[in-house]
Design a protein around this motif. Structure first.
Motif, PDB file in Angstrom:
ATOM      1  N   PHE A   1       0.845  -1.194   0.000  1.00  0.00           N
ATOM      2  CA  PHE A   1       0.000   0.000   0.000  1.00  0.00           C
ATOM      3  C   PHE A   1       0.881   1.244   0.000  1.00  0.00           C
ATOM      4  O   PHE A   1       1.585   1.535   0.972  1.00  0.00           O
ATOM      5  CB  PHE A   1      -0.941   0.032   1.199  1.00  0.00           C
ATOM      6  N   SER A   2       0.858   1.947  -1.113  1.00  0.00           N
ATOM      7  CA  SER A   2       1.625   3.181  -1.275  1.00  0.00           C
ATOM      8  C   SER A   2       1.047   3.876  -2.493  1.00  0.00           C
ATOM      9  O   SER A   2      -0.107   3.628  -2.847  1.00  0.00           O
ATOM     10  CB  SER A   2       3.119   2.857  -1.471  1.00  0.00           C
ATOM     11  N   ASP A   3       1.805   4.747  -3.133  1.00  0.00           N
ATOM     12  CA  ASP A   3       1.340   5.338  -4.385  1.00  0.00           C
ATOM     13  C   ASP A   3       2.562   5.647  -5.239  1.00  0.00           C
ATOM     14  O   ASP A   3       3.665   5.847  -4.711  1.00  0.00           O
ATOM     15  CB  ASP A   3       0.537   6.620  -4.143  1.00  0.00           C
TER      16      ASP A   3
ATOM     17  N   VAL B   1      -9.539  13.371  -7.223  1.00  0.00           N
ATOM     18  CA  VAL B   1      -8.756  13.890  -8.361  1.00  0.00           C
ATOM     19  C   VAL B   1      -7.555  12.988  -8.618  1.00  0.00           C
ATOM     20  O   VAL B   1      -7.376  12.432  -9.698  1.00  0.00           O
ATOM     21  CB  VAL B   1      -8.263  15.340  -8.097  1.00  0.00           C
ATOM     22  N   GLY B   2      -6.704  12.822  -7.610  1.00  0.00           N
ATOM     23  CA  GLY B   2      -5.447  12.094  -7.760  1.00  0.00           C
ATOM     24  C   GLY B   2      -4.286  13.019  -7.436  1.00  0.00           C
ATOM     25  O   GLY B   2      -4.478  14.055  -6.790  1.00  0.00           O
ATOM     26  N   PRO B   3      -3.091  12.676  -7.906  1.00  0.00           N
ATOM     27  CA  PRO B   3      -1.922  13.483  -7.563  1.00  0.00           C
ATOM     28  C   PRO B   3      -1.978  14.858  -8.227  1.00  0.00           C
ATOM     29  O   PRO B   3      -2.253  14.965  -9.416  1.00  0.00           O
ATOM     30  CB  PRO B   3      -0.751  12.675  -8.149  1.00  0.00           C
TER      31      PRO B   3
ATOM     32  N   GLY C   1      -0.826  17.227 -12.896  1.00  0.00           N
ATOM     33  CA  GLY C   1      -1.901  16.405 -12.330  1.00  0.00           C
ATOM     34  C   GLY C   1      -2.361  15.402 -13.365  1.00  0.00           C
ATOM     35  O   GLY C   1      -1.728  15.247 -14.416  1.00  0.00           O
ATOM     36  N   PRO C   2      -3.478  14.700 -13.087  1.00  0.00           N
ATOM     37  CA  PRO C   2      -3.987  13.721 -14.053  1.00  0.00           C
ATOM     38  C   PRO C   2      -4.302  14.380 -15.387  1.00  0.00           C
ATOM     39  O   PRO C   2      -4.717  15.543 -15.425  1.00  0.00           O
ATOM     40  CB  PRO C   2      -5.281  13.218 -13.392  1.00  0.00           C
ATOM     41  N   SER C   3      -4.072  13.663 -16.473  1.00  0.00           N
ATOM     42  CA  SER C   3      -4.270  14.232 -17.802  1.00  0.00           C
ATOM     43  C   SER C   3      -4.861  13.184 -18.725  1.00  0.00           C
ATOM     44  O   SER C   3      -4.506  12.007 -18.646  1.00  0.00           O
ATOM     45  CB  SER C   3      -2.912  14.687 -18.344  1.00  0.00           C
TER      46      SER C   3
HETATM   47  C1  LIG Z   1      -0.590   0.294  -6.560  1.00  0.00           C
HETATM   48  C2  LIG Z   1      -1.218   1.571  -6.030  1.00  0.00           C
HETATM   49  C3  LIG Z   1      -1.285   2.795  -6.725  1.00  0.00           C
HETATM   50  N1  LIG Z   1      -1.944   3.709  -5.918  1.00  0.00           N
HETATM   51  C4  LIG Z   1      -2.326   3.090  -4.764  1.00  0.00           C
HETATM   52  C5  LIG Z   1      -1.827   1.762  -4.782  1.00  0.00           C
HETATM   53  C6  LIG Z   1      -1.849   0.860  -3.570  1.00  0.00           C
HETATM   54  C7  LIG Z   1      -2.259  -0.503  -3.647  1.00  0.00           C
HETATM   55  C8  LIG Z   1      -3.708  -0.756  -3.901  1.00  0.00           C
HETATM   56  O1  LIG Z   1      -4.545   0.161  -3.862  1.00  0.00           O
HETATM   57  O2  LIG Z   1      -3.988  -1.942  -4.112  1.00  0.00           O
HETATM   58  C9  LIG Z   1      -3.050   3.700  -3.631  1.00  0.00           C
HETATM   59  C10 LIG Z   1      -3.918   4.873  -3.900  1.00  0.00           C
HETATM   60  N2  LIG Z   1      -3.631   5.948  -4.714  1.00  0.00           N
HETATM   61  C11 LIG Z   1      -4.675   6.861  -4.670  1.00  0.00           C
HETATM   62  C12 LIG Z   1      -5.651   6.348  -3.800  1.00  0.00           C
HETATM   63  C13 LIG Z   1      -6.967   7.039  -3.479  1.00  0.00           C
HETATM   64  C14 LIG Z   1      -6.741   8.163  -2.561  1.00  0.00           C
HETATM   65  C15 LIG Z   1      -7.498   8.095  -1.277  1.00  0.00           C
HETATM   66  O3  LIG Z   1      -7.985   7.035  -0.867  1.00  0.00           O
HETATM   67  O4  LIG Z   1      -7.576   9.187  -0.644  1.00  0.00           O
HETATM   68  C16 LIG Z   1      -5.194   5.118  -3.303  1.00  0.00           C
HETATM   69  C17 LIG Z   1      -5.874   4.190  -2.325  1.00  0.00           C
HETATM   70  C18 LIG Z   1      -4.721   8.165  -5.354  1.00  0.00           C
HETATM   71  C19 LIG Z   1      -4.350   8.136  -6.792  1.00  0.00           C
HETATM   72  N3  LIG Z   1      -3.077   7.945  -7.268  1.00  0.00           N
HETATM   73  C20 LIG Z   1      -3.091   7.946  -8.623  1.00  0.00           C
HETATM   74  C21 LIG Z   1      -4.408   8.109  -9.065  1.00  0.00           C
HETATM   75  C22 LIG Z   1      -4.877   8.141 -10.525  1.00  0.00           C
HETATM   76  C23 LIG Z   1      -5.195   9.526 -10.972  1.00  0.00           C
HETATM   77  C24 LIG Z   1      -5.336   9.632 -12.486  1.00  0.00           C
HETATM   78  O5  LIG Z   1      -6.399   9.294 -13.012  1.00  0.00           O
HETATM   79  O6  LIG Z   1      -4.360  10.055 -13.140  1.00  0.00           O
HETATM   80  C25 LIG Z   1      -5.214   8.261  -7.924  1.00  0.00           C
HETATM   81  C26 LIG Z   1      -6.686   8.506  -7.848  1.00  0.00           C
HETATM   82  C27 LIG Z   1      -1.878   7.719  -9.439  1.00  0.00           C
HETATM   83  C28 LIG Z   1      -1.574   6.290  -9.483  1.00  0.00           C
HETATM   84  N4  LIG Z   1      -1.299   5.488  -8.395  1.00  0.00           N
HETATM   85  C29 LIG Z   1      -1.039   4.205  -8.803  1.00  0.00           C
HETATM   86  C30 LIG Z   1      -1.099   4.200 -10.204  1.00  0.00           C
HETATM   87  C31 LIG Z   1      -0.773   3.000 -11.046  1.00  0.00           C
HETATM   88  C32 LIG Z   1      -1.897   2.028 -11.054  1.00  0.00           C
HETATM   89  C33 LIG Z   1      -3.056   2.381 -11.911  1.00  0.00           C
HETATM   90  O7  LIG Z   1      -2.849   2.574 -13.130  1.00  0.00           O
HETATM   91  O8  LIG Z   1      -4.172   2.421 -11.379  1.00  0.00           O
HETATM   92  C34 LIG Z   1      -1.435   5.478 -10.648  1.00  0.00           C
HETATM   93  C35 LIG Z   1      -1.627   5.937 -12.066  1.00  0.00           C
HETATM   94  C36 LIG Z   1      -0.653   3.029  -8.010  1.00  0.00           C
END
Ligand SMILES: Cc1c2[nH]c(c1CCC(=O)O)Cc1[nH]c(c(CCC(=O)O)c1C)Cc1[nH]c(c(CCC(=O)O)c1C)Cc1[nH]c(c(CCC(=O)O)c1C)C2
Length: 354
Positions: A83-85, A103-105, A165-167
């Motif tokens: 669990f990370s990002d 939104v995301g990052p 940010g997301p694109s």
């Molecule tokens: C593997 C992983 C990711 N993020 C998170 C995990 C943890 C493990 C898991 O959830 O199983 C937690 C993880 N990351 C995030 C969350 C939600 C935030 C929250 O709960 O407040 C969680 C649980 C936030 C996040 N982080 C990201 C987004 C996408 C935004 C976009 O559309 O560009 C989002 C919404 C970037 C991100 N993060 C990640 C990717 C690659 C995987 C994929 O393609 O889905 C990407 C593109 C990878």
């Protein structure tokens, strides 16, 4: 009495179905895990995250351990995903960014010039002590269940940094790639160092496999992938060359890039739901295992339709040199977690070798 070397967390998982499938060895049954299985759809996740911002929760080893273990306990999957990002290592080296709910990052000052790049340092293990702690704690608790570490690939990380940010269209990213190829290459080289070091921290602390997420690289042509991206992803994957961990390389909409993503240094190539596992196996040849590829939207379909599709994927996977069952992209937030448990059991039942 012969002396035996101490058992490391990785020794305990060497014969797991996940590690064996990744190495194209025989398995007892098809291993299964789900991208984004942690968090998202689980009520127990929402309960422990209550009031704690996403990035802060990634820096608390106790919480990371609990959230990573939740889907393993609940679904009986064959691997835990850490669990990370993907933006955690960028935050760790000092990039001013936040993960905004819904939104995301979001990056405060996007990276678009040489001066911006000069402010992006390399990652060392000292930047992320909480990652080492969490992985060590997790692998102790997981025992024979493998932990998959991960990082974002240079292109996908660059997209967040350059766009801010997301694109959807990655227009500023592509403009930089083509408008200033030298700056682009230097940015990607720096991101490859950061990604590779982040993978290495996790593998050194005990992760049994790693996945490089190049989620958005399907936006590129083969020619652009070869000219501007492949060598940087290869450098990130090469950072764990000597650690004996299988490497999974995944992107969305990457049917046209599968062989190139394999060549970048993967043992397993992730396949999204747009390409069948049979076609993917044909495109990749005998040297790669495949991972995938149930459409995450099908988890909302009536069970008989979902069951039929899961059985088909398991059958197609039998023709591949190795198969790890997964979704074609991450779990959608509204999915019923019981469906994931049921799919896990079905994959195990219909793939058990006699
Ligand atoms: C593997 C992983 C990711 N993020 C998170 C995990 C943890 C493990 C898991 O959830 O199983 C937690 C993880 N990351 C995030 C969350 C939600 C935030 C929250 O709960 O407040 C969680 C649980 C936030 C996040 N982080 C990201 C987004 C996408 C935004 C976009 O559309 O560009 C989002 C919404 C970037 C991100 N993060 C990640 C990717 C690659 C995987 C994929 O393609 O889905 C990407 C593109 C990878």
């Amino acid at each position: 009495m012969p002396t035996t070397a101490p058992t490391t967390p990785r020794d305990l998982t060497r014969d797991s179905d996940l590690v064996r499938a990744a190495r194209r060895q025989d398995v007892g049954r098809t291993p299964v895990w789900f991208m984004r299985q942690a968090g998202r759809s689980l009520p127990e996740y929402r309960a422990v995250r209550e009031g704690i911002p996403m990035l802060e929760s990634c820096m608390r080893p106790e919480l990371v351990t609990e959230i990573t273990l939740q889907p393993v306990r609940r679904h009986g999957v064959d691997a835990a995903i850490f669990f990370s990002d993907i933006v955690v290592p960028l935050k760790a080296v000092g990039v001013d960014l936040d993960i905004v709910p819904g939104v995301g990052p979001v990056v405060a000052a996007p990276v678009r010039t040489r001066a911006d790049l000069d402010r992006l340092p390399e990652l060392t293990p000292d930047h992320v002590p909480y990652i080492t702690d969490a992985v060590e704690q997790l692998t102790r608790e997981l025992g024979p269940t493998p932990l998959i570490g991960f990082a974002g690939a240079p292109f996908t990380l660059a997209s967040y940094l350059v766009e801010g940010g997301p694109s959807k269209n990655h227009e500023r990213t592509k403009a930089l790639m083509h408008g200033d190829p030298e700056l682009w290459a230097d940015l990607c080289a720096r991101l490859a160092q950061i990604s590779g070091a982040f993978l290495r921290v996790q593998a050194s602390a005990g992760a049994s496999a790693v996945q490089l997420f190049d989620s958005w690289v399907g936006a590129l042509s083969r020619a652009d992938y070869v000219a501007h991206v492949q060598r940087h992803s290869a450098a990130a994957l090469a950072a764990v060359d000597d650690l004996d961990v299988p490497r999974i390389h995944f992107g969305v909409g990457t049917g046209e890039l599968l062989d190139l993503m394999g060549e970048a240094g993967a043992d397993v190539v992730g396949v999204d739901f747009r390409v069948s596992l049979s076609d993917a196996t044909r495109r990749l040849g005998p040297s790669y295992a495949v991972q995938g590829n149930l459409d995450p939207a099908l988890l909302f379909a009536p069970w008989p339709a979902l069951e039929r599709r899961v059985r088909e994927i398991v059958e197609e996977g039998r023709q591949a040199p190795g198969h790890i069952f997964n979704l074609g992209h991450g779990v959608l937030p509204d999915v019923d977690p019981d469906v994931l448990t049921r799919v896990t059991a079905l994959v195990h039942e219909c793939s058990t070798r006699s």
